[in-house]
Design a protein around this motif. Structure first.
Motif, PDB file in Angstrom:
ATOM      1  N   UNK A 141       6.160   4.654  -5.046  1.00 28.74           N
ATOM      2  CA  UNK A 141       5.560   5.021  -6.317  1.00 28.74           C
ATOM      3  C   UNK A 141       5.584   3.842  -7.278  1.00 28.74           C
ATOM      4  N   UNK A 142       5.174   2.691  -6.796  1.00 23.40           N
ATOM      5  CA  UNK A 142       5.336   1.473  -7.594  1.00 23.40           C
ATOM      6  C   UNK A 142       4.337   0.416  -7.123  1.00 23.40           C
ATOM      7  N   UNK A 143       4.093  -0.578  -7.967  1.00 25.81           N
ATOM      8  CA  UNK A 143       3.320  -1.748  -7.551  1.00 25.81           C
ATOM      9  C   UNK A 143       4.317  -2.838  -7.160  1.00 25.81           C
ATOM     10  N   UNK A 146       0.857  -1.197   0.000  1.00 28.54           N
ATOM     11  CA  UNK A 146       0.000   0.000   0.000  1.00 28.54           C
ATOM     12  C   UNK A 146       0.889   1.241   0.000  1.00 28.54           C
ATOM     13  N   UNK A 147       0.548   2.187  -0.866  1.00 31.38           N
ATOM     14  CA  UNK A 147       1.329   3.428  -0.928  1.00 31.38           C
ATOM     15  C   UNK A 147       0.493   4.514  -1.622  1.00 31.38           C
ATOM     16  N   UNK A 148       1.112   5.646  -1.919  1.00 29.16           N
ATOM     17  CA  UNK A 148       0.363   6.757  -2.534  1.00 29.16           C
ATOM     18  C   UNK A 148      -0.205   6.340  -3.892  1.00 29.16           C
ATOM     19  N   UNK A 149       0.545   5.515  -4.632  1.00 32.54           N
ATOM     20  CA  UNK A 149       0.073   5.080  -5.951  1.00 32.54           C
ATOM     21  C   UNK A 149      -1.168   4.187  -5.822  1.00 32.54           C
ATOM     22  N   UNK A 150      -1.146   3.256  -4.869  1.00 36.66           N
ATOM     23  CA  UNK A 150      -2.317   2.365  -4.733  1.00 36.66           C
ATOM     24  C   UNK A 150      -3.530   3.163  -4.245  1.00 36.66           C
TER      25      UNK A 150
END
Ligand SMILES: Cc1cc2nc3c(=O)[nH]c(=O)nc-3n(C[C@H](O)[C@H](O)[C@H](O)COP(=O)(O)O)c2cc1C
Length: 327
Positions: A281-283, A242-246
């Motif tokens: 910033x990645x999956x 989980x991160x800003x991208x998700x």
């Protein structure tokens, strides 16, 4: 000590399998798993069209172990052409004992693999797909639940439900995956009727697994709630860190995004977490079992721990469960 249809079929000491993991699951990891008494898979897709590199990696693993080396043939729809026939040919020519398929029915490659003496374990995320795997001639099936890293399917049903459903649905050996990380998990999988357990996330946090030290540190620190289930709306669900991208992708999906709108957002920084330890910033595929990871042992240490813990569970249950003496 452990005897199941899977230990017999694959000639392994323990019913512990390391699933194929794109980019991270390389020769060192797969060989270490084989040396520890299990079975691991390297992933054809990691090398794409570079077939010589795949062959070299298989041979490198062979130099490191006399145990079985598995190959994952990913059948998921992909943006670029996947050289599936060539991977099948390599599996046969390199005398790979077992291929792990995933993504869609392996029907089209079953015959070629079997004629080449290669067994097939197909990975599914629902009991109905397990039936298909059995019907098309697979030798074993692996069922993964909603908690798994990578592709958990679209049904959002956990391993605790899917494993016994799958065991009831087919006669071929069943491997339980998704959310397993220790000896309690191994004992639970066997108790649910499975013939082996398959882990991915747990094996990422080992010494032999490829990956940036900061990524492994992340795995040790992350909690079970630190993953996100994304891309279900376009039929290709993934469980990732989980991160800003998700957060952004989930927000787009909630308002009904399109695949065209999503593609530029999701194809930015592949492997940034594994290569650079950059998780923002990645999956980065990871399962909820990350919450059960507290260190980065060698594969051998991990196996010893899993086996010992499973034996302890068995001994405890021997004291806990018994048939009442007849009157
Ligand atoms: C980093 C990573 C990459 C993966 N890549 C693949 C892959 O290329 N092909 C595949 O069939 N499964 C892939 N998987 C899924 C694993 O093989 C396995 O099914 C899954 O990790 C099991 O669930 P767990 O993570 O809860 O142990 C990947 C999983 C992870 C964590």
């Amino acid at each position: 000590m452990f005897q199941t249809r899977i230990t017999e079929m694959f000639g392994i000491r323990y019913p512990i399998i390391c699933g194929g993991m794109f980019w991270v699951g390389r020769a060192e990891l797969v060989a270490a798993v084989a040396n520890a008494g299990g079975l691991g898979f390297m992933v054809g897709a990691t090398f794409g069209e570079n077939l010589d590199a795949l062959r070299a990696e298989i041979r490198k693993a062979r130099d490191l172990t006399d145990g079985p080396i598995g190959l994952n043939i990913n059948l998921f729809p992909a943006v670029r052409r996947q050289p599936i026939e060539e991977w099948v040919q390599i599996a046969v020519e390199e005398k790979i004992p077992v291929v792990e398929t995933s993504g869609r029915s392996p029907e089209g490659i079953v015959q070629a693999l079997h004629e080449g003496g290669v067994k097939i374990m197909h990975k599914v995320a629902g009991a109905r797909y397990a039936r298909t795997a059995e019907r098309v001639g697979c030798d074993a099936v692996c069922i993964v639940g909603y908690e798994c890293g990578g592709h958990p399917g679209l049904d959002m049903v956990t391993s605790l439900i899917l494993v016994p459903l799958c065991v009831d649905a087919v006669n071929i050996p069943v491997v339980a995956g998704g959310g397993f990380a220790d000896g309690r998990g191994l004992a639970a999988a066997l108790a649910l009727g499975a013939d082996a357990v398959l882990m991915g996330t747990r094996f990422m946090a080992t010494q032999e697994c490829r990956g940036h030290p900061a990524w492994k540190e992340y795995l040790v620190k992350a909690a079970e709630s630190d993953t996100a289930y994304v891309m279900r709306s376009i039929g290709n669900a993934l469980r990732v860190a989980k991160n800003a991208l998700t957060d952004k992708v989930l927000e787009m999906e909630a308002r009904g995004t399109t695949i065209e709108e999503l593609i530029p957002v999701i194809t930015g920084h592949p492997n940034a977490a594994f290569e650079e330890g950059q998780v923002e910033d990645t999956f980065a595929s990871v399962g909820q079992a990350v919450g059960l990871i507290h260190d980065v042992p060698t594969v051998k240490e991990l196996f010893e721990r899993i086996v010992e813990q499973a034996i302890q569970v068995r001994e405890r249950l021997d004291h806990t469960i018994s048939r009442p003496a007849p009157d």
